[in-house]
Design an enzyme around this catalytic site. Structure first.
Site, PDB file in Angstrom:
ATOM      1  N   GLU A   1      39.074  71.985  35.654  1.00 46.82           N
ATOM      2  CA  GLU A   1      40.656  71.866  35.538  1.00 46.82           C
ATOM      3  C   GLU A   1      41.201  71.653  36.803  1.00 46.82           C
ATOM      4  O   GLU A   1      42.561  71.506  36.797  1.00 46.82           O
ATOM      5  CB  GLU A   1      41.025  73.036  34.438  1.00 46.82           C
ATOM      6  CG  GLU A   1      40.870  74.442  35.223  1.00 46.82           C
ATOM      7  CD  GLU A   1      39.730  74.943  35.345  1.00 46.82           C
ATOM      8  OE1 GLU A   1      38.472  74.260  35.067  1.00 46.82           O
ATOM      9  OE2 GLU A   1      39.406  76.317  35.583  1.00 46.82           O
TER      10      GLU A   1
ATOM     11  N   CYS B   1      33.449  78.440  34.574  1.00 46.84           N
ATOM     12  CA  CYS B   1      33.326  79.487  35.537  1.00 46.84           C
ATOM     13  C   CYS B   1      33.300  80.940  34.794  1.00 46.84           C
ATOM     14  O   CYS B   1      32.284  81.187  33.879  1.00 46.84           O
ATOM     15  CB  CYS B   1      34.098  79.524  36.410  1.00 46.84           C
ATOM     16  SG  CYS B   1      34.052  80.621  38.082  1.00 46.84           S
TER      17      CYS B   1
ATOM     18  N   HIS C   1      35.203  74.368  38.202  1.00 50.89           N
ATOM     19  CA  HIS C   1      36.396  74.379  37.605  1.00 50.89           C
ATOM     20  C   HIS C   1      36.979  73.064  37.343  1.00 50.89           C
ATOM     21  O   HIS C   1      37.631  72.362  38.201  1.00 50.89           O
ATOM     22  CB  HIS C   1      37.484  75.139  38.266  1.00 50.89           C
ATOM     23  CG  HIS C   1      37.268  76.546  38.720  1.00 50.89           C
ATOM     24  ND1 HIS C   1      37.656  77.406  37.574  1.00 50.89           N
ATOM     25  CD2 HIS C   1      36.730  77.443  39.392  1.00 50.89           C
ATOM     26  CE1 HIS C   1      37.192  78.577  37.751  1.00 50.89           C
ATOM     27  NE2 HIS C   1      36.730  78.507  39.099  1.00 50.89           N
TER      28      HIS C   1
END
Lengths: 217, 323
Positions: A187, A89, A185
């Site tokens: 993560e 991002c 994202h």
């Protein structure tokens, strides 16, 4: 030879701890020896085998990279060594060559220019329009849950850039040699396959680099 | 998962499902809302009252701006009723900066909140800085696609707000005073309660966990999750009285995930330099040398004089529903 990987997450602003966790889980799932640390200083950048630039605000990270004495120099130095990097991002924006905001237009901000791409910031709208959806990503089997939060997209990509994924016709994941950028994202999705893909790049780079160093001796 | 989703309400009306070319995209999920708050971490959110201030804040490295009609310091001096900011001011800020924009609505005023969602702000602060509109209930935030932040001065308040749908928590402090002591009290209170809770959770003492859940009027599920995590299940920022880089570093060192600065910047005489210095001190809070460099960027003679929190006419932290 030391086969333990040292992965750094740029800890200026954003979801640093989430990337540390995702990369740590990925290492464990791969049975790969290694450690993930947060990095904010030039000497820390010089000793890592791979760098993750997390999600957050790209303007803030750019400002903090510019302000800290020697930080930009050290990042440019490791870029010349082709150190593997992944930006998620805001991290992808920081790695890009050019960017503009969908509403505001051009915005002066520090970009590293490591990925030959042009970014449209807030490409899918504001937070109200932020969304999650399944994505097809080349190099990853089966769908990947993409978490898009005020996400950017890639508007133009140079000939060296490989497009890994598109959503609604917009480019949302790219790779150029050792550098990966994603609009979403990885993560946050609870799926560490994108981080694993990145760790494979790091392992390969480290092996090649160590061989080079040995042959020079 | 790297983000906790415990405490989510299963029937949230804020979740919107769109089908585009046969593909489903879902907005307003707990992950998307809490994820947005996680992106603000280690950053500084600055109060602004117009587009010019928003521009200064963005240039100084603010991670987001909070739009309000009057800075908390001026709210105290003006007296009367404090309401949400003018639509045209919020619109002007939306059109001028690329970072996220937040705005405050009154506690319990779900129509002001709907207006803010309709304008398109990125996060809504249901804030005690404005005059509460409901003394019994907070907004049921699961009805919105836009994420909310709420203030809390202890663990019970924080968990109750999260169960109402808040995606982010901040300390209440005493806004507009330039005095951090109340924010420090609140984060210490939350930290101590969580430390105790974690000990009980680690001992598998379910009877004691149920007792705590009843005492703080929060579900057992979220009490257990907080004990397991050893922290709040959402991001927790510091707010209320922060005026200098050293203040920001203090609250970060006490375990806050980021900083809200209200009157401290634009009521000082050196807003641009001070805003930058607070940003640097927030990121490098645990590095005294860099915090010193940040502190050198400001002049104490230019800080807001502030107010004594012991003799306030209005204690903002006491406002609104008690449950």
């Amino acid at each position: 030879m030391n086969d333990e990987l040292l992965i750094g997450v740029l800890a200026l602003q954003g979801d640093v701890e989430e990337n540390i966790k995702a990369a740590t889980y990925a290492l464990a799932e791969m049975n790969q020896k290694g450690k993930v640390i947060s990095v904010r200083y030039p000497d820390e950048i010089m000793k890592i085998d791979g760098l993750i630039i997390p999600g957050g605000e790209s303007t803030v990270m750019g400002l903090l990279i510019a302000i800290k004495h020697g930080l930009l120099d050290s990042i440019n130095k490791v870029l010349q060594k082709r150190l593997p990097m992944m930006g998620t991002c805001a991290g992808m924006i920081v790695l890009a060559k050019q960017s503009y905001d969908r509403v505001i237009g051009n915005k002066k901000q520090l970009l590293l220019g490591a990925l030959d791409i042009e970014i449209e910031r807030n490409s899918f709208g504001r937070q109200y329009d932020s969304f999650e959806s399944n994505l097809e990503i080349s190099g990853i089997e089966n769908d990947f849950r993409g978490i898009f939060i005020r996400a950017p997209s890639v508007i133009a990509a140079g000939p060296q850039v490989q497009i890994l994924s598109k959503f609604e016709g917009k480019i949302v994941a790219v790779q150029q040699e050792n550098i990966i950028g994603t609009s979403f994202h990885p993560e946050l999705s609870g799926d560490n396959r994108m981080h694993k893909l990145f760790i494979e790049l790091i392992a390969k780079w480290k092996k090649a680099n160590t061989n080079n160093a040995n042959s020079k001796k | 998962m790297t983000i906790s989703q415990v405490g989510a309400y299963p029937l949230s009306k804020g979740i919107k499902i769109l089908t585009i070319n046969g593909k489903q995209a879902t907005s307003g999920t707990t992950l998307i809302k809490r994820g947005f708050a996680h992106m603000q971490k280690h950053g500084v959110i600055m109060d602004v009252t117009n587009a010019e201030q928003a521009q200064i804040a963005e240039d100084a490295g603010a991670v987001a701006v909070m739009v309000l009609d009057k800075l908390p310091f001026d709210v105290r001096h003006a007296g009367g009723v404090a309401r949400t900011a003018s639509v045209k001011v919020i619109q002007a800020v939306l059109d001028s900066v690329s970072i996220p924009i937040m705005a405050k609505c009154r506690i319990g005023h779900f129509s002001e909140a709907s207006i803010l969602e309709e304008i398109g702000v990125d996060m809504i602060d249901e804030s005690e800085v404005l005059s509460p509109a409901d003394e019994i209930r907070h907004i049921w935030k699961w009805n919105y696609t836009t994420p909310f932040v709420n203030g809390a001065k202890n663990l019970g308040e924080a968990l109750r707000r999260i169960e109402e749908g808040a995606a982010m928590i901040r300390t209440k402090g005493e806004p507009g005073t330039g005095d951090v002591s109340q924010a420090v009290t609140h984060i210490r209170m939350v930290n101590n309660e969580i430390r105790k809770l974690k000990g009980i959770y680690d001992n598998n003492d379910d009877q004691e966990l149920i007792k705590i859940s009843r005492e703080i009027q929060s579900s057992l599920e979220i009490v257990k999750e907080t004990g397991r995590l050893g922290r709040l299940p959402v991001v927790n920022f510091a707010a209320g009285g922060i005026s200098t880089p050293a203040d920001a570093a203090l609250l970060m060192n006490l375990g806050c995930d980021g900083i809200f600065v209200g009157s401290g910047i634009f009521k000082a005489e050196d807003p641009l330099e001070r805003a930058k210095a607070v940003v640097i001190a927030t990121t490098y809070h645990d590095d005294p040398k860099t915090v010193l460099d940040a502190q050198k960027m400001i002049d104490e003679k230019k800080s807001m004089l502030g107010l004594d929190t012991k003799n306030l006419d209005l204690r903002m932290q006491e406002r609104g529903p008690t449950i």
